[in-house]
Design an enzyme around this catalytic site. Structure first.
Site, mmCIF file in Angstrom:
data_model
loop_
_atom_site.group_PDB
_atom_site.id
_atom_site.type_symbol
_atom_site.label_atom_id
_atom_site.label_comp_id
_atom_site.label_asym_id
_atom_site.label_seq_id
_atom_site.Cartn_x
_atom_site.Cartn_y
_atom_site.Cartn_z
ATOM 1 N N TYR A 53 0.827 -1.224 0.000
ATOM 2 C CA TYR A 53 0.000 0.000 0.000
ATOM 3 C C TYR A 53 0.853 1.261 0.000
ATOM 4 O O TYR A 53 0.467 2.284 -0.550
ATOM 5 C CB TYR A 53 -1.007 -0.027 1.162
ATOM 6 C CG TYR A 53 -2.118 -1.012 0.887
ATOM 7 C CD1 TYR A 53 -2.134 -2.277 1.454
ATOM 8 C CD2 TYR A 53 -3.120 -0.697 -0.036
ATOM 9 C CE1 TYR A 53 -3.118 -3.196 1.133
ATOM 10 C CE2 TYR A 53 -4.113 -1.600 -0.359
ATOM 11 C CZ TYR A 53 -4.109 -2.858 0.217
ATOM 12 O OH TYR A 53 -5.088 -3.760 -0.120
ATOM 13 N N HIS A 104 -14.456 1.365 -0.530
ATOM 14 C CA HIS A 104 -13.333 0.488 -0.151
ATOM 15 C C HIS A 104 -12.240 1.245 0.585
ATOM 16 O O HIS A 104 -11.108 0.770 0.631
ATOM 17 C CB HIS A 104 -12.768 -0.188 -1.413
ATOM 18 C CG HIS A 104 -13.770 -1.090 -2.075
ATOM 19 N ND1 HIS A 104 -13.658 -1.502 -3.374
ATOM 20 C CD2 HIS A 104 -14.925 -1.630 -1.606
ATOM 21 C CE1 HIS A 104 -14.690 -2.269 -3.680
ATOM 22 N NE2 HIS A 104 -15.473 -2.363 -2.621
HETATM 23 N N1 APR Z 1 -11.802 4.206 -19.280
HETATM 24 C C1 APR Z 1 -12.914 3.575 -18.802
HETATM 25 N N2 APR Z 1 -12.919 2.284 -18.354
HETATM 26 C C2 APR Z 1 -11.748 1.629 -18.421
HETATM 27 C C3 APR Z 1 -10.545 2.204 -18.910
HETATM 28 C C4 APR Z 1 -10.611 3.551 -19.357
HETATM 29 N N3 APR Z 1 -9.527 4.189 -19.843
HETATM 30 N N4 APR Z 1 -9.557 1.262 -18.837
HETATM 31 C C5 APR Z 1 -10.125 0.143 -18.300
HETATM 32 N N5 APR Z 1 -11.432 0.356 -18.075
HETATM 33 C C6 APR Z 1 -12.429 -0.567 -17.505
HETATM 34 C C7 APR Z 1 -12.215 -2.037 -17.838
HETATM 35 O O1 APR Z 1 -12.811 -2.339 -19.095
HETATM 36 C C8 APR Z 1 -12.949 -2.696 -16.674
HETATM 37 O O2 APR Z 1 -14.335 -2.834 -16.946
HETATM 38 O O3 APR Z 1 -12.309 -0.487 -16.103
HETATM 39 C C9 APR Z 1 -12.750 -1.704 -15.522
HETATM 40 C C10 APR Z 1 -11.701 -2.158 -14.541
HETATM 41 O O4 APR Z 1 -12.188 -3.305 -13.880
HETATM 42 P P1 APR Z 1 -11.382 -3.849 -12.596
HETATM 43 O O5 APR Z 1 -9.921 -3.865 -12.916
HETATM 44 O O6 APR Z 1 -12.054 -5.090 -12.174
HETATM 45 O O7 APR Z 1 -11.589 -2.693 -11.502
HETATM 46 P P2 APR Z 1 -12.854 -2.488 -10.567
HETATM 47 O O8 APR Z 1 -14.108 -2.863 -11.261
HETATM 48 O O9 APR Z 1 -12.743 -1.113 -10.015
HETATM 49 O O10 APR Z 1 -12.576 -3.541 -9.378
HETATM 50 C C11 APR Z 1 -13.498 -3.520 -8.312
HETATM 51 O O11 APR Z 1 -12.075 -5.090 -7.165
HETATM 52 O O12 APR Z 1 -9.982 -5.762 -6.516
HETATM 53 C C12 APR Z 1 -11.111 -5.114 -6.099
HETATM 54 O O13 APR Z 1 -11.170 -3.512 -4.389
HETATM 55 C C13 APR Z 1 -10.812 -3.695 -5.717
HETATM 56 O O14 APR Z 1 -12.245 -1.772 -5.939
HETATM 57 C C14 APR Z 1 -11.704 -2.879 -6.639
HETATM 58 C C15 APR Z 1 -12.778 -3.869 -7.045
#
Ligand code: APR
Length: 228
Positions: A53, A104
């Site tokens: 972190y 979170h």
């Molecule tokens: N603009 C918009 N969306 C984007 C971009 C971009 N430039 N780049 C990637 N994405 C999208 C991807 O297509 C995907 O749908 O962002 C999303 C990222 O998904 P994750 O990596 O799963 O992130 P997130 O949904 O925030 O994860 C949720 O999982 O690990 C835990 O606590 C962590 O808060 C997090 C939670």
């Protein structure tokens, strides 16, 4: 003013240089969740967790809000905007958004290891081992780990149930309970989805905007402000 609820995920901060979790070269490609983002990991190897972190905090402090963050802040001029974010960065706040719910946690604060709602600001990027809360327990990042309760989820569900407009930006909807929030939004409310890879959502009144956040969010905000 019309009530707008925005649910954001790691994708809104991707163009600020912060890694997402599940895209290729995402954060969970480099680390096992079990090693750095669970209470058991903190028990077994607190130094590894603290370092993980501290490194992410360094990246957050070096990042800048992007056009998507600023557009959502601008939306507040004509709408009653609440941002519910899964992100632990502070880019929404730094862009000027004034009503942000962190599901979170937020990496710029620390929390007591024994009393979760005892949190403190962190000065700089490094939270050191040996720094303790007023109760004498080791301070950890103010982040909700897998397996821990999400204290703000009821508040977030309430906010979604009262939304008159809903915007989903940059989340794979892979993690509950955050992923279930869209189901609290009234069915007849329009739900805009901004993401280059639109997640599958069984719901009504969905408007898909298959764009990057820095393109799709300003586009939508300009449309909403122009029409208000
Ligand atoms: N603009 C918009 N969306 C984007 C971009 C971009 N430039 N780049 C990637 N994405 C999208 C991807 O297509 C995907 O749908 O962002 C999303 C990222 O998904 P994750 O990596 O799963 O992130 P997130 O949904 O925030 O994860 C949720 O999982 O690990 C835990 O606590 C962590 O808060 C997090 C939670």
């Amino acid at each position: 003013m019309k009530r707008v609820v925005v649910l954001t995920g790691a994708g809104i901060s991707a163009e600020s240089g912060l890694k997402t979790f599940r895209d290729s070269d995402g954060l969970w490609e480099g680390y096992n969740i079990e090693d750095v983002a669970t209470p058991e990991a903190w028990e077994c190897n607190p130094v590894l967790v603290q370092d993980f972190y501290n490194e992410r905090r360094k990246s957050v402090l070096a990042a800048e809000p992007n056009a998507a963050h600023y557009a959502l802040a601008k939306l507040e001029e004509q709408y009653d905007v609440t941002i519910i974010t899964q992100n632990i960065d502070d880019l929404h706040e730094r862009a000027g958004s004034t009503n942000v719910v962190h599901l979170h946690g937020i990496i710029t604060r620390s929390q007591s290891s024994i009393k979760a709602n005892l949190t403190y600001p962190i000065d700089g990027w490094e939270l050191k081992m040996g720094e303790t809360c007023e109760l004498g327990s080791q301070l950890r990042a103010y982040v909700v780990w897998f397996g821990e309760a999400v204290p703000m989820i009821e508040t977030a569900a309430q906010l979604c149930s009262k939304a008159e407009l809903f915007i989903l930006v940059g989340t794979s909807l892979a993690v509950y309970p955050a992923a279930g929030l869209i189901n609290y939004v009234p069915r007849d409310v329009t739900k805009y989805i901004i993401d280059p890879n639109i997640p599958t959502i069984a719901n009504r009144h969905i408007v898909e905007m298959p764009y990057k956040a820095t393109v799709g969010v300003p586009m939508l905000v300009n449309e909403l402000i122009g029409n208000s």
